[in-house]
Design an enzyme around this catalytic site. Structure first.
Site, PDB file in Angstrom:
ATOM      1  N   PHE A 146      -2.592   9.603 -10.153  1.00 45.13           N
ATOM      2  CA  PHE A 146      -3.881  10.135 -11.251  1.00 45.13           C
ATOM      3  C   PHE A 146      -3.357  11.423 -12.220  1.00 45.13           C
ATOM      4  CE2 PHE A 146      -6.299  14.261 -12.583  1.00 45.13           C
ATOM      5  CZ  PHE A 146      -7.243  13.447 -12.604  1.00 45.13           C
ATOM      6  N   ASP A 231       5.467  12.526 -13.697  1.00 47.85           N
ATOM      7  CA  ASP A 231       4.164  13.799 -14.723  1.00 47.85           C
ATOM      8  C   ASP A 231       4.231  14.900 -13.361  1.00 47.85           C
ATOM      9  OD1 ASP A 231       1.658  14.572 -14.573  1.00 47.85           O
ATOM     10  OD2 ASP A 231       0.623  13.114 -14.053  1.00 47.85           O
ATOM     11  N   LYS A 260      -1.821  21.860 -17.736  1.00 48.58           N
ATOM     12  CA  LYS A 260      -1.741  23.436 -16.193  1.00 48.58           C
ATOM     13  C   LYS A 260      -1.357  24.358 -16.297  1.00 48.58           C
ATOM     14  CE  LYS A 260      -4.251  19.990 -13.489  1.00 48.58           C
ATOM     15  NZ  LYS A 260      -4.019  18.524 -12.862  1.00 48.58           N
TER      16      LYS A 260
HETATM   17  C1  LIG Z   1      -4.742  17.750 -13.509  1.00 47.44           C
HETATM   18  C2  LIG Z   1      -3.919  16.446 -13.436  1.00 47.44           C
HETATM   19  C3  LIG Z   1      -3.666  15.426 -14.922  1.00 47.44           C
HETATM   20  C4  LIG Z   1      -4.548  15.933 -16.409  1.00 47.44           C
HETATM   21  O1  LIG Z   1      -4.489  16.894 -17.163  1.00 47.44           O
HETATM   22  P1  LIG Z   1      -5.963  17.706 -17.833  1.00 47.44           P
HETATM   23  O2  LIG Z   1      -5.086  18.576 -18.363  1.00 47.44           O
HETATM   24  O3  LIG Z   1      -6.511  17.716 -16.426  1.00 47.44           O
HETATM   25  O4  LIG Z   1      -6.158  16.728 -18.071  1.00 47.44           O
HETATM   26  C5  LIG Z   1      -2.629  15.032 -15.574  1.00 47.44           C
HETATM   27  N1  LIG Z   1      -1.358  14.264 -13.909  1.00 47.44           N
HETATM   28  C6  LIG Z   1      -1.173  15.233 -13.277  1.00 47.44           C
HETATM   29  C7  LIG Z   1      -0.616  15.159 -11.868  1.00 47.44           C
HETATM   30  C8  LIG Z   1      -2.752  16.190 -12.819  1.00 47.44           C
HETATM   31  O5  LIG Z   1      -2.583  16.394 -11.727  1.00 47.44           O
END
Ligand SMILES: *Cc1c(COP(=O)(O)O)cnc(C)c1O
Length: 407
Positions: A146, A231, A260
């Site tokens: 994700f 990520d 986040k």
């Molecule tokens: C939440 C998340 C994203 C996307 O972040 P947004 O601020 O919702 O665009 C990307 N990578 C990971 C691992 C995430 O948990």
């Protein structure tokens, strides 16, 4: 015709349902206040927040130091665009670079934008530095990933819900099984520019890869001149019990993607942090964002880093997480198949046939704990890292009573 605005929880939910797009299916609770690990709904009920906005609230709701930093900056300057300098961006870049052991930082707003930025950086780096043939760059990604919701990103998701109906998608991505170093090695070819990976897969259900995987990925990327892009948007900034989930294997990625929690739960703030050789490929005009690097977000981000700097919050949260996992495992609930845990981040895998994780979340809500199911059978717990042992025990007691009644 005038529209009457009904009040109370039912009224708020009704308005959202009638006038909002239905791209979420929230639990039927309408929140209006938050402090620390606690939130209240419009009817005055109090809940323990065990989701923390998918870890955007690692430091809890309205942390006094974050509110103060935001308030002070609100009184001075909020937005300049990058057409001009502002006095918060430089210090933010320095402090985040130091926090990550990186040379440079590129600030954006949402996590998806940080991922998009990394994709652009990796491709351009590939063409200019690695000598990849024009328009041929490939990025290796993992099954179950994700990385956000843009069309490029959902194009390399394997979740039908995230992608169907949104194509056509562009080429340039290759998927390998998560946790499999041999598959990664086999997927890398002369046009590969990067391996994009979540060091722990959050949305997939707090999936911790086998020991040695990240270290192997680092070695494979080094051997093949491939960028390792971690990520850490959900796993970073303390959630896994270390600064970054990559730290569990002593791995330094070429690019960290953060988001986040970087915005302190107050505003969106994301960033790419990494090596000069990679961030250095961008020249003026080639990439940007109106709000990226705004002084308000930078002031909040700086305070977030200050609060995490000495590692105390992170260490304490790691102990609490280990304790919570041990408690849940030793109770041997028949409804629980497995408890996955890193730091204060738990994926509780329910046995097939038990009521769904969604149903469990509803029952938890009725008992005053807000959590979120992911993928039908997983309950994810990720309370603010600032939770006290008493608060966490309170929530665990409620969780255990729900688990006990599931089968
Ligand atoms: C939440 C998340 C994203 C996307 O972040 P947004 O601020 O919702 O665009 C990307 N990578 C990971 C691992 C995430 O948990």
């Amino acid at each position: 015709m005038t529209t009457s605005i009904s009040t109370g929880a039912a009224g708020a939910i009704d308005l959202e349902t009638r006038y909002g797009a239905h791209n979420y299916d929230p639990l039927p609770v309408v929140l209006c206040e938050g402090q620390g690990v606690w939130v209240s709904d419009v009817e005055g009920r109090r809940y323990f927040d065990a989701l923390s906005a998918y870890s955007a609230l690692n430091l809890g709701h309205r942390h006094p130091q974050l509110v103060r930093a935001a308030g002070e900056q609100l009184e001075r300057l909020t937005l300049t665009s990058r057409a001009f300098h502002n006095d918060q961006l430089g210090p933010f870049c320095l402090e985040l670079a130091e926090f990550c052991g990186a040379d440079r930082v590129l600030p954006m707003n949402t996590g998806a934008e940080a991922v998009e930025t990394a994709i652009k950086l990796a491709r351009k780096w590939g063409y200019e530095r690695k000598g990849v043939t024009a328009e041929r760059a490939e990025i290796v990604v993992c099954a179950g990933n994700f990385h956000g919701r843009t069309t490029t990103i959902v194009g390399f998701s394997d979740d039908p819900l995230a992608r169907s109906g949104f194509g056509p998608f562009g080429p340039g991505f290759v998927t390998v099984p998560y946790g499999d170093g041999d598959a990664l090695r086999a997927a890398i070819g002369p046009d590969t520019v990067a391996f994009l990976v979540e060091p722990i897969q959050g949305e997939a259900g707090v999936i911790v890869p086998p020991d040695g995987y990240l270290g192997a990925a680092r070695a494979i990327c080094d051997e093949t001149e491939t960028l390792l892009v971690a990520d850490e948007i959900q796993s970073g900034l303390g959630r896994s019990g270390r600064r970054f989930a990559s730290d569990h294997e002593g791995v330094q990625p070429d690019l960290y993607l953060l988001g986040k929690a970087l915005g302190g739960g107050i505003l969106p703030l994301s960033a790419v942090a990494g090596r000069d050789e990679v961030l250095g490929v961008l020249r003026p005009g080639e990439h940007g964002s109106t709000f990226g690097g705004n002084p308000l977000a930078c002031a909040v981000g700086r305070e977030v880093l200050r609060l995490l700097a000495d590692g105390r919050v992170i260490e304490e949260s790691a102990e609490l997480g280990a304790r919570a996992a041990a408690r849940l495992r030793s109770a041997g609930h028949p409804a629980v198949r497995e408890v996955r845990q890193r730091g204060l981040w738990l994926g509780i895998e329910l046995v097939p046939g038990a009521p769904s994780a969604r149903e469990a979340s509803k029952r938890l809500m009725e008992r005053g704990v807000l959590a979120k199911d992911t993928h039908e059978t997983t309950l994810r717990l990720a309370p603010p890292l600032t939770v006290t042992v008493e608060e966490l025990d309170w929530a665990l007691e409620r969780l255990e009573s729900v688990l006990t009644e599931l089968v």
